[in-house]
Write a protein that holds these residues in place. Sequence first.
Motif, PDB file in Angstrom:
ATOM      1  N   SER A 116      10.774 -20.129 -23.827  1.00  0.00           N
ATOM      2  CA  SER A 116       9.978 -20.163 -22.599  1.00  0.00           C
ATOM      3  C   SER A 116       8.923 -19.056 -22.547  1.00  0.00           C
ATOM      4  CB  SER A 116      10.886 -20.040 -21.372  1.00  0.00           C
ATOM      5  OG  SER A 116      11.500 -18.757 -21.340  1.00  0.00           O
ATOM      6  N   TYR A 126       5.643 -16.920 -23.344  1.00  0.00           N
ATOM      7  CA  TYR A 126       4.277 -17.172 -23.806  1.00  0.00           C
ATOM      8  C   TYR A 126       4.161 -16.673 -25.250  1.00  0.00           C
ATOM      9  CZ  TYR A 126      -0.814 -17.549 -23.294  1.00  0.00           C
ATOM     10  OH  TYR A 126      -2.134 -17.908 -23.426  1.00  0.00           O
ATOM     11  N   ASP A 135       3.250 -13.177 -26.277  1.00  0.00           N
ATOM     12  CA  ASP A 135       4.070 -12.095 -25.735  1.00  0.00           C
ATOM     13  C   ASP A 135       5.477 -12.049 -26.323  1.00  0.00           C
ATOM     14  OD1 ASP A 135       1.871 -11.721 -24.191  1.00  0.00           O
ATOM     15  OD2 ASP A 135       2.783 -12.305 -22.289  1.00  0.00           O
ATOM     16  N   TYR A 151       5.829  -9.359 -19.248  1.00  0.00           N
ATOM     17  CA  TYR A 151       5.401 -10.386 -20.195  1.00  0.00           C
ATOM     18  C   TYR A 151       5.272 -11.709 -19.464  1.00  0.00           C
ATOM     19  CZ  TYR A 151      10.453 -11.356 -20.253  1.00  0.00           C
ATOM     20  OH  TYR A 151      11.751 -11.633 -19.894  1.00  0.00           O
ATOM     21  N   ARG A 152       4.662 -12.672 -20.138  1.00  0.00           N
ATOM     22  CA  ARG A 152       4.422 -13.974 -19.525  1.00  0.00           C
ATOM     23  C   ARG A 152       5.414 -15.015 -20.041  1.00  0.00           C
ATOM     24  NH1 ARG A 152      -1.687 -14.031 -21.454  1.00  0.00           N
ATOM     25  NH2 ARG A 152      -0.602 -12.861 -23.097  1.00  0.00           N
ATOM     26  N   ILE A 160       6.102 -19.531 -19.786  1.00  0.00           N
ATOM     27  CA  ILE A 160       5.560 -20.839 -19.419  1.00  0.00           C
ATOM     28  C   ILE A 160       6.700 -21.619 -18.791  1.00  0.00           C
ATOM     29  CG2 ILE A 160       4.438 -22.939 -20.234  1.00  0.00           C
ATOM     30  CD1 ILE A 160       3.434 -21.344 -22.643  1.00  0.00           C
ATOM     31  N   ASP A 161       6.560 -21.969 -17.512  1.00  0.00           N
ATOM     32  CA  ASP A 161       7.658 -22.662 -16.841  1.00  0.00           C
ATOM     33  C   ASP A 161       7.683 -24.139 -17.248  1.00  0.00           C
ATOM     34  OD1 ASP A 161       5.775 -24.051 -15.325  1.00  0.00           O
ATOM     35  OD2 ASP A 161       6.022 -22.810 -13.547  1.00  0.00           O
ATOM     36  N   ASN A 184       3.080 -24.036 -16.200  1.00  0.00           N
ATOM     37  CA  ASN A 184       2.375 -22.934 -15.547  1.00  0.00           C
ATOM     38  C   ASN A 184       2.740 -21.602 -16.203  1.00  0.00           C
ATOM     39  OD1 ASN A 184       1.304 -24.674 -13.457  1.00  0.00           O
ATOM     40  ND2 ASN A 184       3.360 -24.676 -12.579  1.00  0.00           N
ATOM     41  N   VAL A 185       1.752 -20.724 -16.341  1.00  0.00           N
ATOM     42  CA  VAL A 185       1.995 -19.390 -16.891  1.00  0.00           C
ATOM     43  C   VAL A 185       2.374 -18.458 -15.748  1.00  0.00           C
ATOM     44  CG1 VAL A 185       0.982 -17.427 -18.108  1.00  0.00           C
ATOM     45  CG2 VAL A 185       0.392 -19.770 -18.798  1.00  0.00           C
ATOM     46  N   ARG A 186       3.493 -17.760 -15.900  1.00  0.00           N
ATOM     47  CA  ARG A 186       3.964 -16.802 -14.898  1.00  0.00           C
ATOM     48  C   ARG A 186       4.155 -15.433 -15.554  1.00  0.00           C
ATOM     49  NH1 ARG A 186       6.897 -18.970 -10.257  1.00  0.00           N
ATOM     50  NH2 ARG A 186       6.807 -21.246 -10.212  1.00  0.00           N
ATOM     51  N   TRP A 187       3.903 -14.389 -14.775  1.00  0.00           N
ATOM     52  CA  TRP A 187       4.149 -13.013 -15.218  1.00  0.00           C
ATOM     53  C   TRP A 187       5.514 -12.559 -14.698  1.00  0.00           C
ATOM     54  CZ3 TRP A 187       1.976  -9.589 -18.460  1.00  0.00           C
ATOM     55  CH2 TRP A 187       0.661  -9.832 -18.900  1.00  0.00           C
ATOM     56  N   THR A 196       3.656 -12.855 -10.688  1.00  0.00           N
ATOM     57  CA  THR A 196       2.431 -13.618 -10.930  1.00  0.00           C
ATOM     58  C   THR A 196       1.382 -13.344  -9.852  1.00  0.00           C
ATOM     59  OG1 THR A 196       3.775 -15.355 -11.943  1.00  0.00           O
ATOM     60  CG2 THR A 196       1.515 -15.924 -11.349  1.00  0.00           C
TER      61      THR A 196
END
Length: 329
Positions: free
Chosen positions: A90, A92, A95, A117-118, A120-121, A125-128, A155
């Motif tokens: 999961s 990114y 990262d 770090y990021r 991807i759900d 969607n990219v989340r921090w 995020t």
Amino acid sequence: MVNKKPTSHPHNEPPELAQALLALMHAQGEVARLSEREQLFSSLLDSVNAVLWAFDWESRQVLYVSPAYERIFGRPAHLLLADFNQWRDSIYPDDLDYAERSLAEVLVKGAVEDREYRIIDADGNVRWLSDKCFINQQTDNEHRLIVVGMAEDITEKKRVEGELQLLATTDVLTQSSNRRHFFDCAQEAFEVARREHTPLTFLLLDIDDFKQINDTYGHQEGDYVLQHIADTGKAVLRHGDLFGRIGGEEFAAVFPGCTPQVAEQIAERLQREIQRLQFSHDQQVFGVTVSQGLTGISEVDSSLDSLFARADAAMYQAKRQGKNQIVIG
């Protein structure tokens, strides 16, 4: 004389039975209180918008993950509990190395509290995440290394930080670098060129007769001209070149690794593209021209200011010589 049997009374149970009943009632009360505490704890976990987790380092197994995992990652918790790679997959891609390396630092430091770090759900969607982790010092098994942590979704915080950074570094009208940010970046490029003995060229560009444009067609049309000049500059310059609006109708560029001769070719192309621009106001069509001054770094240049001064002098020489031209200083 007749002996009467004593009448039994419900309150005259043997002492042992009474104690047993009291113990049972106490136990039931404890169970009820325990159940209430468990429900309260479960409710608290559900309301916390952060993922609490526990990880067995040796077996590479996630031992526990709180309900927020499914909300933030969008994936079923039971899959993560069955396979630690669900976490890795999961992250990114750019990262992943940092996320794994910073997690391993907990073995040396005992705690790592600055991991960001990021991921991807499940919806793409990219989340921090801000993911703090610690070694659990209370484990009963001395040979079992348990790492616990808390991953918070930051995020929105990152989005706000990005917007503030953009406002701090960008000229609002032209969406190019503002004066302060441009010169900060130009100073860094200058220091690299000095240290590595590589070429670097500085350019100043000024729109010819810009006051006349404002006076004739209005400031709104003048703003429109500035925006198109900036767009043209960003389109013509190479990747890695610096470009910004440093004041009024004046723009600047820095070309790292570029001699004045090569930079002059870029400036000539910029000159041609600007000459092709057409503007209209009340059925009147007009164009614009620019004057440019170029200079390259030399061994005697000890600061960026000397390049700026030579480029400025060259640009004003272009103005004096009739405008709409490039002068190398």
